[in-house]
Design a protein around this motif. Structure first.
Motif, PDB file in Angstrom:
ATOM      1  N   GLY A 100       6.413  -3.130  -0.678  1.00  0.00           N
ATOM      2  CA  GLY A 100       6.006  -1.923  -1.379  1.00  0.00           C
ATOM      3  C   GLY A 100       6.885  -0.751  -0.969  1.00  0.00           C
ATOM      4  N   CYS A 101       6.492   0.450  -1.392  1.00  0.00           N
ATOM      5  CA  CYS A 101       7.222   1.667  -1.033  1.00  0.00           C
ATOM      6  C   CYS A 101       6.454   2.397   0.055  1.00  0.00           C
ATOM      7  N   ASN A 102       7.132   2.684   1.138  1.00  0.00           N
ATOM      8  CA  ASN A 102       6.502   3.330   2.293  1.00  0.00           C
ATOM      9  C   ASN A 102       7.423   4.406   2.837  1.00  0.00           C
ATOM     10  N   ASP A 103       6.820   5.502   3.313  1.00  0.00           N
ATOM     11  CA  ASP A 103       7.585   6.525   4.020  1.00  0.00           C
ATOM     12  C   ASP A 103       7.656   6.091   5.472  1.00  0.00           C
ATOM     13  N   SER A 113      12.166   7.130   2.521  1.00  0.00           N
ATOM     14  CA  SER A 113      11.336   6.175   1.784  1.00  0.00           C
ATOM     15  C   SER A 113      12.022   4.815   1.777  1.00  0.00           C
ATOM     16  N   LEU A 114      11.234   3.775   1.988  1.00  0.00           N
ATOM     17  CA  LEU A 114      11.739   2.408   1.982  1.00  0.00           C
ATOM     18  C   LEU A 114      10.920   1.609   0.984  1.00  0.00           C
ATOM     19  N   CYS A 115      11.587   1.019  -0.004  1.00  0.00           N
ATOM     20  CA  CYS A 115      10.918   0.183  -1.000  1.00  0.00           C
ATOM     21  C   CYS A 115      11.436  -1.230  -0.871  1.00  0.00           C
ATOM     22  N   VAL A 116      10.522  -2.179  -0.672  1.00  0.00           N
ATOM     23  CA  VAL A 116      10.881  -3.589  -0.526  1.00  0.00           C
ATOM     24  C   VAL A 116      10.038  -4.406  -1.484  1.00  0.00           C
ATOM     25  N   ASP A 117      10.715  -5.266  -2.236  1.00  0.00           N
ATOM     26  CA  ASP A 117       9.991  -6.172  -3.136  1.00  0.00           C
ATOM     27  C   ASP A 117      10.432  -7.581  -2.850  1.00  0.00           C
TER      28      ASP A 117
END
Length: 117
Positions: A100-103, A113-117
């Motif tokens: 997901g996207c997390n600060d 911000s880091l977004c991982v799918d």
């Protein structure tokens, strides 16, 4: 007779130029594909105390683990064994990988911000 010999000679010459067909890898239809890979990955995941389940939008099987310092207070990513310090709670990630996207806080303590799918 010439009309027959010339095409035969051309066909023989072209046959000699054919590349050899590579043998299938390990007896599987696709090179590198191993239908038992997920079974061995699941066993390896569970051996390290992880949970093997579908994740992300693609639903790929992933090994989720709880870092030993999960929930520990942090001020930058290098304070955590997972290298993920959550910005809002200023605590180490409760699980890896974190989808997901997390600060998060980077190595210098800056919020990104880091977004991982």
């Amino acid at each position: 007779m010439r009309k027959f010999v010339l095409p035969v000679l051309v066909a023989l010459a072209l046959t000699a130029c054919q590349a050899e067909t590579p043998e299938p890898d390990a007896g599987y239809g696709l090179a590198g594909y191993n239908p038992k890979a997920s079974e061995s990955e699941k066993a390896a995941c569970e051996a390290q105390g992880g949970e093997f389940r579908a994740a992300g939008l693609g639903g790929f099987m992933t090994c989720f683990t709880t870092p030993k310092d999960a929930g520990k207070s942090c001020s930058k990513s290098t304070d955590c064994s997972s290298n993920i310090c959550l910005a809002r709670s200023r605590s180490c990630s409760p699980v890896t990988p974190l989808f997901g996207c997390n600060d998060i806080l980077d190595a210098d303590g800056r919020q990104v911000s880091l977004c991982v799918d």
